[in-house]
Enzyme design. Structure first.
Site, PDB file in Angstrom:
ATOM      1  N   ASP A   1       0.844  -1.200   0.000  1.00  0.00           N
ATOM      2  CA  ASP A   1       0.000   0.000   0.000  1.00  0.00           C
ATOM      3  C   ASP A   1       0.880   1.252   0.000  1.00  0.00           C
ATOM      4  O   ASP A   1       1.782   1.377   0.826  1.00  0.00           O
ATOM      5  CB  ASP A   1      -0.887  -0.036   1.262  1.00  0.00           C
TER       6      ASP A   1
ATOM      7  N   ASN B   1     -10.241   0.813   0.255  1.00  0.00           N
ATOM      8  CA  ASN B   1      -9.253   0.560   1.303  1.00  0.00           C
ATOM      9  C   ASN B   1      -9.779   0.935   2.686  1.00  0.00           C
ATOM     10  O   ASN B   1     -10.305   2.031   2.869  1.00  0.00           O
ATOM     11  CB  ASN B   1      -7.984   1.367   1.023  1.00  0.00           C
TER      12      ASN B   1
ATOM     13  N   GLU C   1      -1.332   5.784  -8.593  1.00  0.00           N
ATOM     14  CA  GLU C   1      -2.148   6.856  -8.014  1.00  0.00           C
ATOM     15  C   GLU C   1      -1.893   8.172  -8.739  1.00  0.00           C
ATOM     16  O   GLU C   1      -0.769   8.508  -9.076  1.00  0.00           O
ATOM     17  CB  GLU C   1      -1.828   7.030  -6.524  1.00  0.00           C
TER      18      GLU C   1
ATOM     19  N   HIS D   1      -7.009   9.979   4.225  1.00  0.00           N
ATOM     20  CA  HIS D   1      -6.708   8.876   5.144  1.00  0.00           C
ATOM     21  C   HIS D   1      -7.039   9.309   6.568  1.00  0.00           C
ATOM     22  O   HIS D   1      -6.916  10.475   6.914  1.00  0.00           O
ATOM     23  CB  HIS D   1      -5.218   8.509   5.081  1.00  0.00           C
ATOM     24  N   GLY D   2      -7.416   8.328   7.387  1.00  0.00           N
ATOM     25  CA  GLY D   2      -7.680   8.633   8.797  1.00  0.00           C
ATOM     26  C   GLY D   2      -9.093   9.148   9.004  1.00  0.00           C
ATOM     27  O   GLY D   2      -9.981   8.959   8.171  1.00  0.00           O
TER      28      GLY D   2
ATOM     29  N   HIS E   1      -9.326   5.183  -1.764  1.00  0.00           N
ATOM     30  CA  HIS E   1      -8.544   5.127  -0.527  1.00  0.00           C
ATOM     31  C   HIS E   1      -9.281   5.896   0.565  1.00  0.00           C
ATOM     32  O   HIS E   1     -10.162   6.702   0.286  1.00  0.00           O
ATOM     33  CB  HIS E   1      -7.165   5.754  -0.745  1.00  0.00           C
ATOM     34  N   GLY E   2      -8.899   5.651   1.821  1.00  0.00           N
ATOM     35  CA  GLY E   2      -9.498   6.403   2.917  1.00  0.00           C
ATOM     36  C   GLY E   2     -10.962   6.058   3.116  1.00  0.00           C
ATOM     37  O   GLY E   2     -11.811   6.934   3.295  1.00  0.00           O
ATOM     38  N   GLY E   3     -11.273   4.743   3.095  1.00  0.00           N
ATOM     39  CA  GLY E   3     -12.670   4.302   3.197  1.00  0.00           C
ATOM     40  C   GLY E   3     -13.297   4.541   4.560  1.00  0.00           C
ATOM     41  O   GLY E   3     -14.522   4.535   4.704  1.00  0.00           O
TER      42      GLY E   3
ATOM     43  N   THR F   1      -8.026   2.563   9.139  1.00  0.00           N
ATOM     44  CA  THR F   1      -8.257   3.268  10.405  1.00  0.00           C
ATOM     45  C   THR F   1      -9.428   2.673  11.186  1.00  0.00           C
ATOM     46  O   THR F   1      -9.355   2.520  12.413  1.00  0.00           O
ATOM     47  CB  THR F   1      -8.514   4.771  10.139  1.00  0.00           C
TER      48      THR F   1
END
Length: 289
Positions: free
Chosen positions: A85, A230, A136, A178-179, A208-210, A233
């Site tokens: 990742d 993805n 990406e 993310h987060g 990303h950052g689901g 967190t």
């Protein structure tokens, strides 16, 4: 079942209008919980490993050994990809050597021409080894092991140029981070996603950052071509919460409650429930039967 490339499972997801979850692993408990849940749900799954997590687990060869051992010992029959990742160019090369079945090269922070050159080289290596490659365009907001992004939206034309290099799936920034999402987050840019989808056609897209994205936005993103989502967190949060409750309830002081197998079980069980919930939301449950 041996590790597989993520290419076929994501092509099937794109055609079937569902998404496969990438769940990041951090240790043995994480890996075991995710694999057992995938088997129970009869869902394909992607195990994500960030460079930081790989280092924490003492190196990529250790990760490959642990995952391959579990596939055999747990009799896992569903398709499983082991995926780097947000990999650097050097990290991608190391994972190829170690035996990963899929890698993400994140060149989004590089000048676009350099991103193209390095992606092109990795496409050739992955094709030769039967591995899948994710690229990406447009940085994902937040921080992922030292790579900091503001959550910008990708340029659809740049996405098309990277897609044409022969990558197997593409992460395009659409305002995701993310987060944990801040209170003033503006939401996903579906206009950007639709424009990227229009130019890249059948190529599976990645979100990303689901964690923290509302369910209705997740479903709309899948409708617009997202085939891989993805999650990291959220699993960390439920693991920490369940472990805290166990300690605060004094369970570690009862009998042999301090045994790590008992101490870590509530957290591992919480990961199982969270992964199951996500597989059902993404629509991947039952797709590996």
């Amino acid at each position: 079942m041996a590790l597989v490339s993520a290419k076929e499972m994501l092509q099937k997801a794109k055609a079937g209008h569902y998404a496969v979850g990438q769940f990041n692993i951090n240790n043995l408990e994480w890996t075991k919980a995710i694999l057992l849940t995938a088997e129970e749900c009869k869902s394909p799954v992607i195990l994500g490993v960030s460079e930081g997590a790989g280092k924490y687990m003492t190196g990529y060869k250790t990760v490959v050994g642990m995952v391959n051992g579990m596939l055999e010992e747990l009799n896992i029959t569903v398709p499983v990809a082991l995926h780097l990742d947000h990999g650097s160019y050097e990290g991608a090369k190391k994972c190829i050597e170690a035996g990963f079945s899929s890698i993400m090269f994140d060149g989004s922070h590089l000048p676009f021409e350099e991103n193209v050159e390095k992606t092109k080289e990795l496409v050739a290596i992955c094709n030769e080894k039967g591995m899948s490659l994710e690229a990406e365009v447009g940085s994902i907001g937040g921080e992922e092991d030292g790579v900091v992004g503001m959550g910008e939206c990708a340029d659809p034309k740049e996405c098309k140029m990277i897609a044409d290099l022969g990558v197997d799936f593409l992460a395009a920034g659409i305002g995701n981070i993310h987060g944990k999402y801040p209170a003033n987050w503006k939401g996903l840019s579906f206009e950007t996603l639709a424009a990227v989808q229009e130019l890249t056609g059948e190529l599976p897209l990645v979100l990303h950052g689901g964690t923290g994205i509302p369910d209705d936005m997740i479903k709309k993103a899948i409708d617009l071509g997202v085939s891989k989502i993805n999650v990291n967190t959220e699993c960390q949060l439920v693991f920490a919460e369940a472990t805290r409750k166990y300690i605060e309830a004094g369970k570690d002081l009862e009998g042999k409650g301090y045994d790590p197998r008992k101490l870590l079980k509530p957290g591992a069980d919480a990961i199982v429930e969270k992964v199951k919930e996500k597989m059902i939301l993404f629509g991947s449950d039952g797709k590996a039967e």
